[in-house]
Design an enzyme around this catalytic site. Structure first.
Site, PDB file in Angstrom:
ATOM      1  N   HIS A  15       0.835  -1.205   0.000  1.00  0.00           N
ATOM      2  CA  HIS A  15       0.000   0.000   0.000  1.00  0.00           C
ATOM      3  C   HIS A  15       0.872   1.258   0.000  1.00  0.00           C
ATOM      4  CE1 HIS A  15      -3.624   2.374   1.471  1.00  0.00           C
ATOM      5  NE2 HIS A  15      -2.626   3.188   1.765  1.00  0.00           N
ATOM      6  N   GLU A  16       1.888   1.292   0.861  1.00  0.00           N
ATOM      7  CA  GLU A  16       2.776   2.455   0.931  1.00  0.00           C
ATOM      8  C   GLU A  16       3.661   2.549  -0.307  1.00  0.00           C
ATOM      9  OE1 GLU A  16       2.091   4.646   3.094  1.00  0.00           O
ATOM     10  OE2 GLU A  16       0.733   3.300   4.167  1.00  0.00           O
TER      11      GLU A  16
ATOM     12  N   HIS B 130       2.087   4.417  -2.976  1.00  0.00           N
ATOM     13  CA  HIS B 130       2.186   5.872  -2.825  1.00  0.00           C
ATOM     14  C   HIS B 130       3.423   6.424  -3.521  1.00  0.00           C
ATOM     15  CE1 HIS B 130      -1.129   7.161  -0.316  1.00  0.00           C
ATOM     16  NE2 HIS B 130      -0.917   6.198   0.560  1.00  0.00           N
TER      17      HIS B 130
END
Length: 199
Positions: A150-151, A154
Site C-alpha cells: 500500500h505504501e 504511494h
C-alpha cells in the site's frame, strides 16, 4: 512535530517519487515527524508524498496491528513467527510477488472516512534501505506485506482507490469528489492541492 497530510486529489499523490541518498537534508527529523504524524492520525503506514514530499520514503508499523489482534485473528493476518514490524523504507523496490493473493478492506489517511476491498499478494520480496541507508532485502507476508505494498503504491503515484474494482470505485465517486474539494472532517490536519515545497 505533527505534519499535515495531503488529501485525495492533491498533485503530490499522483507523482512517482525521486530516490534519495545520505545527503538529503534533515532526514532524521523528517522521519521522526512522520512517525508522530502517523501516530496522531492512528495510522499503520505513511509515505512521504502524503506529507508533501515527492521522495522515495515510507514508514510501516504492522506491529501495532499485531498487538491489537486476538490469537485467532493473528493466524489469519500474520504468518507463523511474524509479530509485525516498525520500519523505515527508503528507495524501496518490490522485486517479486507471490501467486497467492488475498482480498481485504483498506483505508488511507489521504482518503479518510472511506475504505474498499483490495486484492494484494500474500507475500512480497523487497529491497530497500533503512533510515541509516543500510541495504536490506527481505520477504514480507500477510498484513505486513499488505501495508508495505500500500505504501509502495504511494511512491509510485498510486492510491488504493486505483486498485478497486470498477463498481467499487464508481460507488465512491461522489464522496471522492467531495474529498478532493476538502469537504471532510477528521481529527488530524489535512491539506489539498499542491505543496509549496515539493522535494
Amino acid at each position: 512535530m505533527g505534519l499535515a497530510i495531503y488529501g485525495y486529489g492533491s498533485s503530490v499523490l499522483k507523482k512517482r517519487t525521486l530516490t534519495i541518498d545520505k545527503t538529503y537534508p534533515n532526514l532524521d527529523k523528517l522521519v521522526a515527524d512522520m512517525w508522530e504524524t502517523m501516530g496522531d492520525a492512528s495510522g499503520c503506514g505513511l509515505a512521504a508524498p502524503q506529507i508533501g514530499r515527492s521522495i522515495s520514503l515510507f514508514i510501516v508499523d504492522s506491529r501495532l496491528i499485531y498487538l491489537g489482534l486476538s490469537e485467532k485473528q493473528r493466524k489469519l493476518y500474520f504468518s507463523p513467527g511474524d509479530e509485525g514490524i516498525r520500519e523505515v523504507f527508503i528507495n524501496a523496490q518490490i522485486n517479486s510477488y507471490s501467486e497467492e493473493e488475498w482480498e481485504e478492506v483498506e483505508g488511507c489517511l489521504s482518503v479518510p472516512t472511506l475504505s474498499g476491498k483490495v486484492i494484494r499478494p500474500w507475500a512480497i520480496r523487497v529491497t530497500y534501505e533503512n533510515q541509516y541507508f543500510e541495504k536490506k532485502e527481505k520477504e514480507f507476508t500477510g498484513m505486513t506485506a499488505r501495508i508495505i505494498a500500500h505504501e509502495y503504491d504511494h511512491i509510485q503515484g498510486l492510491l488504493y482507490v486505483n486498485r478497486l474494482k470498477p463498481l467499487g470505485k464508481q460507488l465512491m465517486e461522489a464522496k471522492l469528489h467531495q474529498l478532493a474539494n476538502g469537504k471532510v472532517r477528521v481529527a488530524y490536519e489535512m491539506k489539498f492541492g499542491n505543496p509549496k515545497r515539493n522535494k
